[in-house]
Scaffold this active site. Structure first.
Site, short mmCIF file in Angstrom:
data_model
loop_
_atom_site.label_atom_id
_atom_site.label_comp_id
_atom_site.label_asym_id
_atom_site.label_seq_id
_atom_site.Cartn_x
_atom_site.Cartn_y
_atom_site.Cartn_z
CD GLU A 166 -6.54 1.35 -7.87
OE1 GLU A 166 -6.52 0.31 -7.20
OE2 GLU A 166 -6.35 2.47 -7.39
CB CYS A 195 12.64 -7.40 -2.06
SG CYS A 195 13.96 -6.52 -2.93
CB CYS A 209 13.88 -3.12 -1.36
SG CYS A 209 14.68 -4.27 -0.22
CD GLU A 234 -8.63 -0.23 -0.04
OE1 GLU A 234 -8.73 -0.97 -1.04
OE2 GLU A 234 -7.61 0.44 0.21
CD GLU A 271 -4.79 -3.10 -0.75
OE1 GLU A 271 -6.00 -3.41 -0.71
OE2 GLU A 271 -4.15 -2.98 -1.83
#
Length: 675
Positions: A359, A162, A119, A311, A154
């Site tokens: 991934e 939240c 959170c 990225e 990110e």
């Protein structure tokens, strides 16, 4: 407390990647580094997800592996973009403190096992995370290998919103600071509706799931609060780093089509350098144009300065319904499109393709197939090209057209109750940007309230929420001689999401010389036709002109006979209003007319035999005080000829008037002169 801005320095254009050495046996590391050198990689992000490795138990640190990989990279001449390691808490922390886990809008808690399971308002998480940041900064804050701090990762990708009790308490504090009194909040939220009036701050909750639709003002402020809360967390990490180190810091933004929870205009000033992650989204009708838009918006966040592509992918990602591989040559075209539009770094997720974890089918610089692969050879060639472009680093992009973009307007538009759910804010933005892009004209994407004095044409798509001050600055720019194109559903509400009465488009009514009485949207399968013969869709309006002239009208649909396109002379300039969503061809023709009137041209002239190739090209100019560089990126299947003179940097050849850009290829000219 703000630290002094620290500048990220790198020789030439960086070519880099994320590396996750904790996924591999240390025996593999030397081979990885040797191959990085072969590919030309010179900037590597590590320790992005390192928390459970460097702090395996509370207060116990083990930096041996991180020490080793940093030293090996440093010895190889590869600079480090060092993660603070805080992006996902380790299992020991969430086991000991399950209260830090985020809560969804339905009141259910989300569990560990993925990433970002925390959170943003949790003091327990923040205390543990900042303790880790301090340990990392103390150990590596003056290490010569470290070129950049990579704060978290990110931020807000999964946990931006939240709804737990800790978030509720923080939300109330944020609201009290914003409004001062409960009466001011009631006024801003329009709580006279549905008996929602509050008598005390303690009565206010986050906009958790309800049986009906929720208060739009509450939803909007919760978005603002959530963006601010994560920004405050970012600043807290940077403050710890600044006490230990003078190395610049940033975090990777997500300027992309499906992430909308953070208002990056408010974040940009806290970054030492702007960095962005971008992945082609094949759920969109035109992912290539969205790539250009995202790059232009990232440059806007950097106020025109160079930025870092932190990225992107060599091929397929792993999180779309169909994860499409890139076509031959697309890796270079995508990467160099970002460079053309201002990136001074081209970095990838990730170095070596994972063999386990969520991934494992995400592409990488070093694929599962290894070095005997077409992809690896494309990577090495891209590294060679990036190295040849060092002189371009630090240059800026030329643009005569601006498109206004607002995260707050996105939030206010795409709310639960609106005139049509068939169209969202980003649809309007992408359509407007695409019309300019199809003409080969370079765009700056800027915030409402920006200085527009350097532009001859400004496009304002669906700016539903706008302040009086920002609307006035646009009007003043038009009256001083600018040309603006404003599209439907703009100017409707103020900062409190309160509708401006007296006729739409509200804040722009006088600027545009139009008064709209009623929206009349249609379904996607209900075609619309205009007097000009153009086709349109999704939206009509019943309006009248006050000072404007009608340029086009609806022939059919619920607003048949009403204006669809108008032009208003305003002072020395003119303001156009588009009351529908034209087809792509019709939209391009409208923008072409305005651009031609403003004497705006693409950066280079196509030869007659290549006329009409603009939609398959990206042609962008970067320049410094004493040099200019023309990027020509041919996404089409035919060779294209255009006027150019200078040295071509990709092939090492020269052109003396005509450049051939082969199908699927990139050419970059150091220009002798610019016409």
């Amino acid at each position: 407390m703000e630290h002094p801005a620290r500048r990220f320095e790198h020789e030439g254009i960086a070519f880099g990647c994320d590396y996750n050495p904790e996924q591999w046996d240390p025996a593999v590391w030397p081979e990885d580094i040797r191959l990085m050198q072969e590919a030309g990689v010179d900037l590597v992000a590590i320790n992005v997800f390192g928390w459970s490795h460097i702090e395996p138990r509370a207060g116990e640190y083990d930096f041996a592996a991180l020490d080793a990989i940093i030293e090996q990279l440093h010895t190889a001449g590869i600079r480090v973009n060092l993660g603070t390691g805080t992006s996902s808490p380790p299992p020991w922390l969430t086991t000991a403190h399950p209260e830090l886990l985020p809560v969804a809008e339905d009141g259910t808690r989300r569990f560990p096992g993925g990433r970002q399971a925390w959170c943003p308002s949790s003091p327990v998480f923040r205390e543990a995370a900042l303790r880790l940041v301090d340990a990392v900064a103390e150990r590596y804050g003056s290490h010569p290998a470290v070129a950049l701090w990579h704060v978290s990762n990110e931020l807000g990708c999964h946990n931006a919103l939240c709804y737990c009790d800790e978030s509720a308490a923080s939300f109330r504090r944020w609201l009290e600071a914003r409004y001062g009194t409960i009466d001011a909040l009631n006024d801003a939220w329009g709580t006279g509706f549905w008996s929602q009036r509050y008598g005390a701050w303690a009565e206010i909750l986050p906009p958790r799931a309800t049986l009906s639709t929720r208060n739009p003002g509450q939803l909007l402020d919760f978005q603002r609060f959530s963006s601010d809360e994560l920004l405050a967390y970012y600043r807290a990490e940077v403050e710890v780093l600044a006490r230990r180190s003078d190395i610049p810091a940033t975090t990777n933004f997500m300027v992309t089509a499906h992430i909308k929870n953070l208002d990056y205009w408010s974040w940009a000033g806290a970054m030492d350098v702007i960095a962005n992650d971008h992945y082609l989204d094949h759920r969109l009708a035109d992912p290539r144009t969205e790539l250009s838009f995202a790059a232009d918006l990232t440059r806007g966040l950097a106020e025109g300065a160079p930025w870092l592509l932190m990225e992107h992918s060599t091929g397929a990602v792993n999180w779309q319904p169909i994860n499409r591989a890139k076509e031959p040559g697309q890796l270079a075209r995508n990467s160099l499109t970002h460079v053309a539009r201002g990136a001074d770094a081209v970095c990838f997720f990730q170095w070596r393709a994972s063999v386990q974890g969520s991934e494992k089918f995400h592409s990488a610089l070093l694929p599962h197939a290894g070095t005997d692969s077409t992809l690896w050879r494309e990577v090495v060639e891209l590294g060679r090209v990036i190295e040849s472009l060092g002189e371009i680093a630090g240059t800026r992009v030329d643009a005569d057209v601006a498109v206004l973009f607002s995260w707050e307007s996105w939030w206010a538009t795409d709310t639960e109750m609106r005139p049509s759910h068939e169209l969202g804010y980003l649809d309007q933005v992408h359509a407007a940007y695409g019309a300019v892009h199809a003409l080969g004209i370079t765009v700056d994407v800027v915030a409402p309230g920006s200085d527009l004095s350097g532009y001859r044409l400004v496009v304002i798509p669906g700016l539903h929420l706008v302040s009086d001050a920002d609307a006035a600055s646009i009007d003043a720019w038009v009256r001083s001689g600018g040309t603006a194109l404003v599209t439907f559903y703009s100017g409707i509400v103020d900062e409190d999401d309160r509708v401006r009465t007296g006729g739409y488009p509200g804040a722009f009514r006088e600027t545009l010389g139009v008064a709209v009485e009623e929206f009349a949207p249609v379904a996607a399968d209900e075609p619309l036709t205009l007097d000009s013969g153009a086709s349109a869709s999704l939206w009509t309006e019943r309006s009248r002109v006050t000072t404007a002239e009608v340029v086009d009208r609806f022939v059919d649909g619920p607003s048949a006979g009403f204006p669809a396109l108008t032009r208003n002379e305003r002072g020395e300039g003119e303001a156009w209003y588009l009351a529908t969503l034209p087809s792509a061809d019709a939209y391009r023709d409208i923008v072409a007319r305005l651009a031609d009137d403003a004497d705006i041209r693409p950066p280079a002239r196509l030869m007659p035999e290549s006329a009409g190739a603009e939609p398959t090209l990206d042609v962008v100019r970067r320049r410094s005080d004493d040099a200019s560089y023309l990027f020509v990126i041919n996404h089409g299947t035919d060779d294209v000829l255009l006027e150019a003179r200078g040295d071509e940097l990709v092939t090492g050849t020269s052109c003396t008037g005509t450049l051939t850009a082969p199908a699927g290829a990139v050419r970059i000219i150091r220009e002798e002169q610019v016409s």
